[in-house]
Every structure is written in structure tokens, then in C-alpha cells.
Design a protein around this motif. Structure first.
Motif, mmCIF file in Angstrom:
data_model
loop_
_atom_site.group_PDB
_atom_site.id
_atom_site.type_symbol
_atom_site.label_atom_id
_atom_site.label_comp_id
_atom_site.label_asym_id
_atom_site.label_seq_id
_atom_site.Cartn_x
_atom_site.Cartn_y
_atom_site.Cartn_z
ATOM 1 N N ILE A 131 -9.507 2.178 3.097
ATOM 2 C CA ILE A 131 -8.347 2.124 2.205
ATOM 3 C C ILE A 131 -8.797 2.351 0.763
ATOM 4 C CG2 ILE A 131 -6.636 0.525 1.212
ATOM 5 C CD1 ILE A 131 -6.427 -0.709 4.072
ATOM 6 N N LEU B 184 -0.759 2.583 3.759
ATOM 7 C CA LEU B 184 -1.350 3.582 2.865
ATOM 8 C C LEU B 184 -1.026 4.991 3.350
ATOM 9 C CD1 LEU B 184 -3.284 4.286 0.485
ATOM 10 C CD2 LEU B 184 -5.137 4.241 2.161
ATOM 11 N N GLU C 119 0.836 -1.212 0.000
ATOM 12 C CA GLU C 119 0.000 0.000 0.000
ATOM 13 C C GLU C 119 0.864 1.253 0.000
ATOM 14 O OE1 GLU C 119 -3.105 0.123 -0.558
ATOM 15 O OE2 GLU C 119 -3.846 -1.874 -0.060
ATOM 16 N N GLY D 3 -6.560 3.231 -2.119
ATOM 17 C CA GLY D 3 -5.662 2.096 -1.899
ATOM 18 C C GLY D 3 -6.100 0.857 -2.654
ATOM 19 N N GLU D 4 -5.365 -0.247 -2.460
ATOM 20 C CA GLU D 4 -5.510 -1.427 -3.328
ATOM 21 C C GLU D 4 -6.119 -2.652 -2.661
ATOM 22 O OE1 GLU D 4 -5.387 -2.995 -7.086
ATOM 23 O OE2 GLU D 4 -4.836 -0.947 -6.482
ATOM 24 N N ALA E 87 0.753 3.813 -3.143
ATOM 25 C CA ALA E 87 0.291 5.180 -2.867
ATOM 26 C C ALA E 87 1.321 6.196 -3.322
ATOM 27 C CB ALA E 87 -0.002 5.348 -1.373
ATOM 28 N N ALA F 15 -2.080 -2.601 6.360
ATOM 29 C CA ALA F 15 -2.376 -1.941 5.080
ATOM 30 C C ALA F 15 -2.824 -0.499 5.286
ATOM 31 C CB ALA F 15 -3.444 -2.724 4.325
#
Length: 629
Positions: A64, A385, A21, A69-70, A25, A381
Motif C-alpha cells: 500500500i 486503495l 484508502e 497509500g496511507e 487515492a 485497505a
């Protein structure tokens, strides 16, 4: 021999759930980013439970995603099962949980990173930081490669001086028998960081072919399509079930008889373990009045027969683990494929961090994930991030982002760490959030998409769809407030069928919706809309109107808190110059160095009387400051 290997804006050390993350980012913000990890085959690896989400944690995954985020996107593409938890309770505690295909999850995440143009992914072992005059300038790997950067993020998980413990066996290792990071941990201590020793563990994995599922209870996924990401449009429908079984008195007797062989009780394990994820030995000892404990059998993926035995985390010797498994219904003839183990590792004391996750001791150095004393992929995570966002923004010369406790569970998590610290692996719980009615699974986008768009992680296209959703919600709320539903025979019958009391007069549609037995679908029958609205719009309309009074009270509390957050405390104030502070408060204030009165008031050991003295001192305007050195 050290050599110059390249120059970057941001370097991320580690590529676990915090590292991926952080790297994504920073790269997506436009920063030239290097991600260095010990083993490229371990990117986004799940050494413990292959799952994402759950109470509080699932809301973090939504946050997230709302910030760009992913994790949410990745689990939506790779899960084998998804369920909404606590559906019989209020919206504040509902949470999504997904069982992951462990291998597909990490391969998909690695592919995402490799396709990001601003990211270079590299296998290597970072052994020290380049620090000049208290500022981090880069990293040096085991091979002597020196990479320079404007900012560095450390996301080393449980690899710092990692040691695996299995019965009487103890050896230096990262999770899953990976190479540990020894010299970086020693280097952080040389730089003056206070470190602590924590411990976590995993259960055994067993062969699915050797399980008698007829003796267990099936735990299927939801029939309704679910997703963590607000951008997901394709849903996985061929879900795999999990299975429930239980320990019993035979299991517990076997564990009691072998406690002398448990590293937890023999003194071999020195690190502090997670309170909310205890080993089976710990559960049997601490809850000896319970005749049984739940055991969930969870597949690790679609193309493997390994099954994760959730609830049986242990570091007992291998032969004892095999015997314990075979006392459990359905596992009488089971084959253990991997033994459970405990792992001890180094973490830094998180009160050494600013709310941006930059370290106080070394400028331009950030840390995120289990190195900060947390447990769990989602907590890692969320921190990754934020550390990646702030390292990227810092490197690009932009203002950093801090989430407050009323903005997000991520804000609660980081504030708890940097303000209160932790003496055990920290787990996020809904009870840790004083504004949990505001921090719901369903409204993460309404809380955070503006911030994600402002910093550049949310595209204009996605932001446009979000704006349309907000407008649709407000328009429908206003429509329901303007419509009077009259007590017709059809309406009275509908209310009676739901167990409610009949109307004596006309009532606003919005007020009828506030009745506990009424849903938006019922109101729609009595006051049809001109067009069908999306579920995520009607869900918000129902929650916001039904809980309007409670939400308003929470918002008033937030406004009061903001007044205290706006009372800033100088970063380098000299607390020794303030007469009247209690000695414990003085010590804690010097350690944490809060940035606002609100943050100061949350420090354990700082009492209301100390806050009053600090306020008076600040209002006098003659603030003594200590040197940065």
C-alpha cells in the motif's frame, strides 16, 4: 424530498480502512472526491484488534505504501509497539506487525483526510444509488440529498444489515453499537446483486488496573527501529509491551458446560465465520485435545486502561464471559469493561466484480473491503486503495490499474476474490501466493513504486530516491561479482568461526555470500566497499544474491504465466456456443467471465481439458459474443 446536493468525480461510501484508502487515492490522483460515512467519529476506527500487519498482511501494508497509500505512514506515527515476525525464517515469510494506539490512529487518519484539498468529508447515511441504464451516476442519502458522480466506491465494512449477537441477545447494529446500514443492502439486492451472510466477532476488553501481570509473560517490541512506510524517518522509541497468558482445563470445562448458551451452537448465528480467527468456543470444540490456548493482553492505547484480550473472541453471554476471564492466570480479579460479541452482516459475492473491483452488473460502481467477503483491516485497505485508484482513473478518463499475482499480495487477494470467490470471510495467507519468494516484505518498493509513480501517487522526489536505491543495489551486486576473495588466514578464520568449510581456492565475493552461514557483514570484512551503504541497500544485495537461483526459477514461472495472461478472452464471449465444454466449466466461466486464459485456468471447476477447448475455440477466430444486456 430529494434535492440536488452537489457534483463530484468520485463518491466513496464508508470511511473505514477500505474507505479512507479509496478516498485518499482518488483525491490525490486529482479527482474531486466526496467521502460519506455514517459517523465522523468512526473514521478509520478499529472495532476489533487494534493492530496492523502480521504474516502476509504486513507485506500488504508495505505494498500500500509503495503505491502511495496511507496505512503504513499512519501506523508508523501512531503505534505503541512494533515487531518483526519470523526473523528466524526465510525472507519470504518475514512480516512486520504493529500494535496501534486505537484512538490516535483514527484521529490522525481523519486529520490527513481533512487536509486533502480534493476531498470533502461528510456525515450521512447513503440509502440508494442513482443508476441509469446500468450505469451508476451517484448516491442518495437518508435526508434526500442526491450527489452525482462519475464513479462510486462502496466500502461499508460490516454495516450492511449488521446484527450484534451476545448470548441470547440479538439486535440490529453496526460494530461497536453504531447505526447499521439497512436500506443500502436492500437496494443492492434490488439491483440484482447476489449477497451472502457472514459473521465475525471480537473478544472482551478488560481494565489494565485489574490485571496481575506478574502471572503473565512480557512481549516487548523490537529494540531496532522499524517502519512500514518507506518515507518514515522519525521512529517511536517509547514502546508499550503486550503480555502472554494461557487458557487452561478449567477454562475449557466452563466453556463446554455453557455451549448450550452459545449463539454459535444454539442456531442463533446463521452467518459463516472466519476459519482463521475462530471464537474461543470453536477452538475448544475443534481442538479438544489441546490443554491450553494462547491469550495475548494488548493495550488499546496510551491514554486508556482498556486491554484487548486477543485469542478470546466470543459471543457467549456476558456472565459466562466474566467467569471465563477469571479462570485465566493474571485475570483472576479482572474487571471486564466491554463484553465480546459476534456481528453478522451482508457481503456481495465477489465473483460479480472485474479485477479492477468494478461491478459487472452496474458500470462505474466499485466495491472494496469486507463487503467483498474479506476479513482484516489490511485486506480492506489494499482493496480500498485499488478501488480508489481505479475509480479515480476511470473518472479522469485514464487507463485503470490491475496488479497481477506476481506483482503483489494485493494482486493475489483480488484475483482470488474475483476468480474463485469465497464461502467464508477471506484472510490473506502467505500460502495463497505461488510466488511468495518474489512478494517479500523487503522488496515491496522495487515491485510497485514504478506503478505508483506512473499513475501519480508517488512524487518525483520520492521516485528519485527510489531510483538511486535501485542503482546502488545493482552497483554493489556487480562489485561483489567482480571481486575474488583469496583464502588468506583472516578469511579462513572468519569462515571457520561461522561454522563453514575453509576455502581451497579464491572465490567470488558473490558466491561466498551464497553460503548459508555467510552474511553481507561477513563479506564486507573480506571485501570492503568504498563507502558505507544504507541497510535497505545491503539487505537487498544479500537477499538477491543469496537466493538468486530460487528467485530466477520463480521469475521463469512468472514469464510462463504472462504468456497465458496475454491470451485474452473477450469480455462478452458466448460460452454456450463452445462445443465440448463441461457443464460445470460452462457455468463457472459464465459467472466469472475471465479476461485471460490464465484467469480462466484458476477458476475452480474449470479443468485443463476445458482450457484446451477454449484455446482452440479462440484460435479459430470466429468468437460468438453475447449481448451486454
Amino acid at each position: 424530498m430529494q434535492y440536488d446536493a452537489g457534483n463530484y468525480d468520485v463518491i466513496v461510501i464508508g470511511a473505514g480502512h477500505a474507505g479512507v484508502e479509496a478516498g485518499l487515492a482518488a483525491g490525490r490522483l486529482g479527482a474531486k472526491t466526496l467521502m460519506v460515512t455514517i459517523n465522523l467519529d468512526m473514521v478509520a476506527f478499529m472495532p476489533c484488534n487494534p493492530s496492523v500487519g502480521g504474516p502476509a498482511k504486513g507485506i500488504v501494508v508495505r505494498e500500500i505504501d509503495a503505491l502511495g497509500g496511507e496505512m503504513g505512514k499512519n501506523i508508523d506515527k501512531t503505534h505503541i509497539q512494533m515487531r518483526m515476525l519470523n526473523t528466524g525464517k526465510g525472507p519470504a515469510v518475514r512480516a512486520l506487525r504493529a500494535q496501534a494506539d486505537k484512538f490516535t490512529y483514527q484521529h490522525e487518519m481523519k486529520k490527513t483526510i481533512e487536509n486533502e484539498p480534493n476531498i470533502t468529508l461528510l456525515q450521512g447515511m447513503v440509502e440508494k444509488l442513482i443508476v441509469e441504464d446500468g450505469v451508476c451516476k451517484g448516491v442518495v442519502t437518508m435526508t434526500g440529498a442526491a450527489y452525482s458522480a462519475k464513479t462510486v466506491v462502496i466500502t461499508t465494512g460490516t454495516f450492511l444489515r449488521g446484527e450484534i449477537i451476545l448470548g441470547e441477545l440479538k439486535y440490529s447494529s453496526g460494530p461497536n453499537n453504531q447505526q447499521p446500514s439497512i436500506k443500502l443492502s436492500e437496494h443492492l439486492q434490488e439491483l440484482g446483486f447476489d449477497m451472502v451472510r457472514f459473521k465475525t466477532g471480537t473478544p472482551p476488553r478488560v481494565n489494565s488496573h485489574t490485571i496481575d501481570y506478574s502471572k503473565t509473560e512480557i512481549q516487548p517490541g523490537d529494540d531496532v527501529p522499524r517502519a512500514f512506510s518507506y518515507e518514515t524517518t522519525k521512529y517511536i522509541t517509547d514502546q508499550l509491551p503486550c503480555w502472554l497468558t494461557y487458557t487452561n482445563e478449567t477454562t475449557h470445562s466452563l466453556i463446554d458446560d455453557n455451549l448450550h448458551r452459545s449463539p454459535m451452537y444454539s442456531g442463533m448465528i446463521k452467518g459463516t465465520g472466519p476459519r482463521y480467527c475462530p471464537s474461543i468456543e470453536d477452538k475448544v470444540v475443534r481442538f479438544n485435545d489441546k490443554p491450553r490456548h494462547q491469550i495475548f493482553l494488548e493495550p488499546e492505547g496510551r491514554n486508556t486502561q482498556e486491554v484487548y484480550v486477543q485469542g478470546l473472541s466470543t459471543s457467549l453471554p456476558e456472565d459466562v464471559q466474566q467467569k471465563i476471564l477469571r479462570t485465566i492466570p493474571g485475570l483472576e480479579n479482572v474487571q471486564m469493561m466491554r463484553a465480546g460479541y459476534a456481528i453478522e452482516y451482508d457481503s456481495i459475492v465477489p465473483t460479480q466484480l472485474w479485477p479492477t473491483l468494478e461491478t459487472k452488473k452496474v458500470k462505474n460502481l466499485y466495491t472494496a473491503g469486507q463487503i467483498n467477503g474479506t476479513s482484516g483491516y489490511e485486506e480492506a485497505a489494499g482493496q480500498g486503495l485499488m478501488a480508489g485508484i481505479n475509480a479515480g482513473l476511470n473518472a479522469l478518463g485514464k487507463e485503470e490499474l490491475i496488479l497481477s499475482r506476481s506483482d503483489a499480495y494485493i494482486g493475489v487477494l483480488i484475483d482470488d476474490l474475483v476468480t474463485k470467490g469465497t464461502n467464508e470471510p477471506y484472510r490473506l495467507l502467505t500460502s495463497r501466493a505461488e510466488y511468495r519468494l518474489l512478494l517479500r516484505h523487503d522488496n515491496a518498493d522495487l515491485r510497485l513504486t514504478d506503478a505508483g509513480h506512473k499513475i501519480g501517487l508517488i512524487s518525483d522526489e520520492r521516485y528519485g530516491r527510489f531510483t538511486e536505491k535501485k542503482q546502488a543495489i545493482e552497483a554493489e551486486k556487480e562489485r561483489l561479482r567482480s571481486i575474488i576473495i583469496k583464502p588468506s588466514a583472516e578469511v579462513q578464520e572468519m569462515i571457520k568461526n561461522q561454522g563453514g568449510s575453509e576455502l581451497k581456492d579464491g572465490i567470488r565475493a558473490s558466491d561466498l555470500l551464497k553460503r548459508p552461514e555467510m552474511s553481507y557483514e561477513h563479506i564486507k570484512l573480506a571485501a570492503p566497499a568504498d563507502a558505507d551503504l544504507d541497510f535497505d541497500v545491503t539487505e537487498q544485495v544479500e537477499i538477491q544474491l543469496k537466493y538468486e537461483g530460487y528467485i530466477e526459477k520463480s521469475l521463469q514461472q512468472v514469464e510462463r504465466l504472462k504468456k497465458m495472461e496475454n491470451k485474452k478472452v473477450p469480455e462478452n464471449i458466448d460460452y454456450d456456443a463452445i462445443n465440448g465444454l463441461a457443464s460445470e466449466a460452462r457455468q463457472k466461466l459464465k459467472e466469472v467471465r475471465p479476461l485471460s486464459i490464465a484467469q480462466a485456468s484458476r477458476i475452480s471447476g474449470v479443468n485443463p481439458a476445458d482450457i484446451s477447448i477454449l484455446l482452440v475455440y479462440l484460435e479459430q477466430g470466429r468468437v460468438a459474443r453475447v449481448s451486454n444486456n
